[in-house]
Write a protein that holds these residues in place. Structure first.
Motif, mmCIF file in Angstrom:
data_model
loop_
_atom_site.group_PDB
_atom_site.id
_atom_site.type_symbol
_atom_site.label_atom_id
_atom_site.label_comp_id
_atom_site.label_asym_id
_atom_site.label_seq_id
_atom_site.Cartn_x
_atom_site.Cartn_y
_atom_site.Cartn_z
ATOM 1 N N CYS A 41 35.775 39.148 43.048
ATOM 2 C CA CYS A 41 35.059 38.328 44.042
ATOM 3 C C CYS A 41 35.181 38.936 45.435
ATOM 4 N N CYS A 88 42.855 40.771 39.168
ATOM 5 C CA CYS A 88 41.403 40.832 39.420
ATOM 6 C C CYS A 88 41.099 40.618 40.910
ATOM 7 N N CYS A 116 44.182 34.442 38.087
ATOM 8 C CA CYS A 116 43.380 35.543 38.640
ATOM 9 C C CYS A 116 43.995 36.895 38.278
HETATM 10 S S1 SF4 Z 1 36.696 37.033 40.451
HETATM 11 FE FE1 SF4 Z 1 38.104 36.222 41.995
HETATM 12 S S2 SF4 Z 1 38.404 34.076 41.456
HETATM 13 FE FE2 SF4 Z 1 37.532 35.083 39.638
HETATM 14 S S3 SF4 Z 1 39.323 35.726 38.440
HETATM 15 FE FE3 SF4 Z 1 38.764 37.467 39.727
HETATM 16 S S4 SF4 Z 1 40.063 37.203 41.566
HETATM 17 FE FE4 SF4 Z 1 40.055 35.238 40.488
#
Ligand code: SF4
Ligand code: B12
Ligand code: SF4
Length: 317
Positions: free
Chosen positions: A183, A180, A177
């Motif tokens: 989500c 990021c 992850c």
């Molecule tokens: S959106 Fe969420 S689950 Fe997907 S890579 Fe980014 S932090 Fe990880």
């Protein structure tokens, strides 16, 4: 027991599973689940609390269990509704419990040939499927709380087979992850925190599991529903790992039938009793039940009508 694993892999591939991994049944599960329940994050799902000792100890599910096999099965990656009202991707087609349990029965037979006793589940048993999937090296638990795979992302079902056979195991892979947090930011209710989803805030809970009559969604949840009739995919749609193509073609049984793709919210709201049963025969959506589904449809219809009329009132004071 290398032969047993190879035979299971061969059969799984032929049955349409996209991957298979193995973890030790006694892999230490820590106290994440216990703390999650103590904080009340399971909302009204009292069965999670009741099953806690069993979930933490696979020996109580299958005495003599040595290995946990986890399998992935792809589901559709786009929303097929042509009318207002979205349905989570995993639930668009036929009831996956049925579809997958017959495939798991075939794998059970294969492993029995090597002297194993098995119990098999597909989202139906007291076993932490994401935990074992991560232990089995199939992916990592992302900040959305789901198993994310480097090829295929999180759009897949997890199935589990507990077996008395001691099979060669896989190693967990590093979490990718990074920094990021898409989500967490995309979640309409702020239900996600560092890989843990608080069901009290989760729209998936409110549209599928909150079936008790006294459970009414609070105003912030009603507002966040937007167009969601059943389930929520916001924390998956936002994940970059889900933009990569799937590893296998999606089983046509999991695609949305035309009658559901084309039904308007008004038509869905009118379905009652026998016609409701017939319309949703064999569908994954039956899980929510008639009353909860109708309440959600009414909520989103009512709220959008109220929003339109208040906008019109503002334009024409
Ligand atoms: S959106 Fe969420 S689950 Fe997907 S890579 Fe980014 S932090 Fe990880
Ligand atoms: C209850 C449940 C729900 C509840 C609660 C959600 C939740 N966060 O658990 C509700 C109804 C809200 C829900 C929603 C959804 N669900 Co659900 N759900 C389940 C179910 C039946 C049990 C999960 C559970 O026990 N949760 C409690 C948490 C705390 O426990 P856990 O899963 O074991 O995971 C934790 C620990 O293991 C720990 N952990 C992880 N790694 C490690 C490593 C070590 C070393 C240690 C010590 C601990 C640890 O952290 C994990 C995350 O908190 C599973 C099936 C199953 N039997 O596992 C499906 C399951 C998790 N759901 C699934 C899906 C698809 C969904 C939805 C996407 C459906 C939708 N589109 O609407 C959403 C996503 C919500 C989200 N972001 O989590 C899939 C996930 C597939 C995948 N790729 O991961 C599963 C596996 C069903 C299946 N067999 O395919 N779900
Ligand atoms: S399913 Fe929806 S409400 Fe639940 S955690 Fe994911 S984005 Fe948030």
């Amino acid at each position: 027991m290398r032969e047993a694993r190879q035979a299971a892999e061969y059969a799984a591939e032929a049955l349409g599973f996209s991957a298979l991994g193995v973890a030790r049944a006694d892999a230490p599960q820590g106290d994440t689940l216990k703390r999650w329940i103590e904080r009340g994050c399971h909302a009204g799902m009292n069965w999670l609390e009741r099953h806690l000792p069993v979930r933490l100890n696979p020996q109580l599910v299958l005495p003599g269990a040595r290995s946990v096999i986890i399998l992935t099965y792809e589901y559709p990656r786009s929303d097929a509704r042509q009318q207002r009202g979205t349905i989570a991707r995993y639930a668009q087609g036929e009831d996956y419990h049925k579809l997958l349990s017959s495939k798991l029965a075939d794998l059970d037979e294969t492993l029995s040939f090597y002297g194993g006793n098995q119990v098999c589940f597909s989202d139906s048993g007291p076993i932490s499927e994401r935990f074992f999937a991560a232990q089995a090296g199939l992916g990592w638990i992302g900040r959305n709380g789901l198993l994310v795979r480097p090829r295929g992302g999180s759009y897949c079902f997890l199935c589990s087979i507990l077996t008395t056979l001691e099979l060669p195991t896989d190693s967990p892979m590093p979490n990718r992850c990074g920094s990021c947090r898409r989500c967490e930011k995309a979640c309409p209710t702020g239900a996600l925190h560092e890989g843990s989803c608080d069901a009290r805030r989760c729209l998936s809970y409110w549209t599928i599991e909150a079936r008790k009559e006294e459970e009414e969604p609070p105003p912030n949840i009603r507002k966040a529903l937007m167009e969601r009739i059943f389930g929520c995919d916001a924390c998956q749609e936002s994940c970059p790992w889900n933009s990569l193509p799937p590893t296998r073609k999606v089983d046509p049984h999991l695609l949305m039938p035309a009658r559901l793709a084309q039904a308007t919210l008004g038509e869905l709201e009118l379905l009652e009793g026998e016609p409701w049963q017939r319309f949703f025969a064999g569908s994954s959506i039956r899980r929510a039940g008639e009353r909860l589904l109708r309440r959600t449809v009414r909520t989103i219809r009512g709220d959008s009508e109220a929003a339109t009329s208040s906008a019109l009132n503002k334009q024409n004071p």
